[in-house]
Design an enzyme around this catalytic site. Structure first.
Site, PDB file in Angstrom:
ATOM      1  N   ASP A 254      37.790  49.453  38.007  1.00  0.00           N
ATOM      2  CA  ASP A 254      37.827  49.883  36.539  1.00  0.00           C
ATOM      3  C   ASP A 254      38.194  51.423  36.687  1.00  0.00           C
ATOM      4  OD1 ASP A 254      37.284  47.679  35.160  1.00  0.00           O
ATOM      5  OD2 ASP A 254      34.938  47.942  35.221  1.00  0.00           O
TER       6      ASP A 254
ATOM      7  N   LYS B 208      29.551  41.799  34.788  1.00  0.00           N
ATOM      8  CA  LYS B 208      29.560  42.753  35.899  1.00  0.00           C
ATOM      9  C   LYS B 208      28.529  43.334  36.449  1.00  0.00           C
ATOM     10  CE  LYS B 208      33.739  44.971  33.624  1.00  0.00           C
ATOM     11  NZ  LYS B 208      34.297  46.217  33.169  1.00  0.00           N
TER      12      LYS B 208
END
Ligand code: ATR
Length: 273
Positions: free
Chosen positions: A109, A73
């Site tokens: 997220d 990420k």
């Protein structure tokens, strides 16, 4: 099987990746909407040192979407053509879309944290205790502040809590801060405590939890953590970790397909994988 040469490929990369529920969750969604001829979702184990090469291959091969797990990420951010403002602020990209050869990075997220909470409460003005100060905490804190909640970060390593709090303009302290945690409306566990093999442990003493609170544990293995079991016994409202996984995934599905995600179908994959 409806896959053809026209089917667009979405891929999750990680190391390891075989445990990931994302392919099953997205493919169930594609099938439910009858677009499983247009999209397919696969997984690829990619070493962190090879992320750049995968990004180049994504452009060359016209791969449509790329989902990134930890630690990819952060690594992936170096190699994209554009990163949206939210992902920049959170400091991580979990979703990459290929727009005619330009790769754009997003982060969903934070929606994984906010959406399940907003189904049962208004966040504006609510006192929220975020346990942990790692990557997951960053997404949670960003989302909560964007919704104007009053956020405090509590962490084992106090300096990390203070540093994160300073960056986002809120407060940070120790996990032993019983009064502040007890007085919060919502507790969110973003630490790995409760996840196997720490599944018999609690991030905070159970007497910090009251029946008036909402307790959200983003750990999803086991499905119901010790923290959630104990919180439920004390009468608190609980939210399971799979809800985070689901809602970061539905937001991502919508980026990949431009279609509303079939939430219930996708949840079923996670609750009964
Ligand atoms: P993620 O990206 O999933 O959030 P991370 O960045 O490694 O993972 O962060 C893990 C978090 O869990 C940290 O807040 C860590 O606390 P420290 O900063 O003190 O390391 C917390 N954590 C991990 N194991 C813990 C334990 N046994 N007790 C308390 N906190 C723990």
């Amino acid at each position: 099987m409806k896959i053809s040469a026209k089917t667009k490929i979405c891929l999750i990369i990680g190391d390891p990746v075989s445990h990931s529920l994302s392919p099953a969750m997205h493919n169930a969604g594609f099938e439910a909407l009858g677009i499983d001829n247009q999209f397919v979702f696969l997984g690829a184990r990619v070493k962190i040192k090879d992320v750049e090469m995968v990004i180049q291959a994504m452009k060359k091969m016209g791969i449509h979407g790329l989902t990134c797990t930890i630690p990819h990420k952060i690594e992936v951010m170096k190699h994209l053509d554009r990163i949206d403002k939210t992902a920049k602020k959170i400091g991580a990209v979990n979703t990459v879309i290929n727009q005619n050869g330009r790769l754009i990075g997003f982060n969903t997220d934070w929606l994984g944290v906010i959406t399940p909470l907003e189904k049962i409460t208004f966040l504006k003005g609510k006192k929220v205790a975020v346990l942990g100060a790692g990557g997951a905490a960053r997404a949670a804190v960003y989302g909560l502040l964007r919704r104007r909640a009053k956020v405090k970060i509590f962490n084992r390593t106090i300096n990390k809590a203070k540093q994160l709090a300073k960056e986002f303009g809120c407060q940070g302290g120790s996990l032993n801060n019983s009064n502040e945690i007890k007085n919060s409306d919502i507790i969110i566990n973003t630490t790995s405590v409760g996840m196997k093999p720490l599944d018999n442990e609690l991030p905070i003493p159970i007497d910090y939890i009251t029946s008036k609170q909402i307790v959200f544990d983003i750990v999803y293995v086991p499905f119901e953590t010790k923290l959630l079991i104990e919180a439920k016994k004390r009468g608190a409202t609980i939210i399971h970790g799979v809800e985070m996984l689901l809602h970061q995934g539905t937001a991502q599905f919508e980026i990949y397909t431009s279609r509303k995600a079939p939430e219930e179908i996708m949840r079923k994959v996670l609750v009964h994988p």
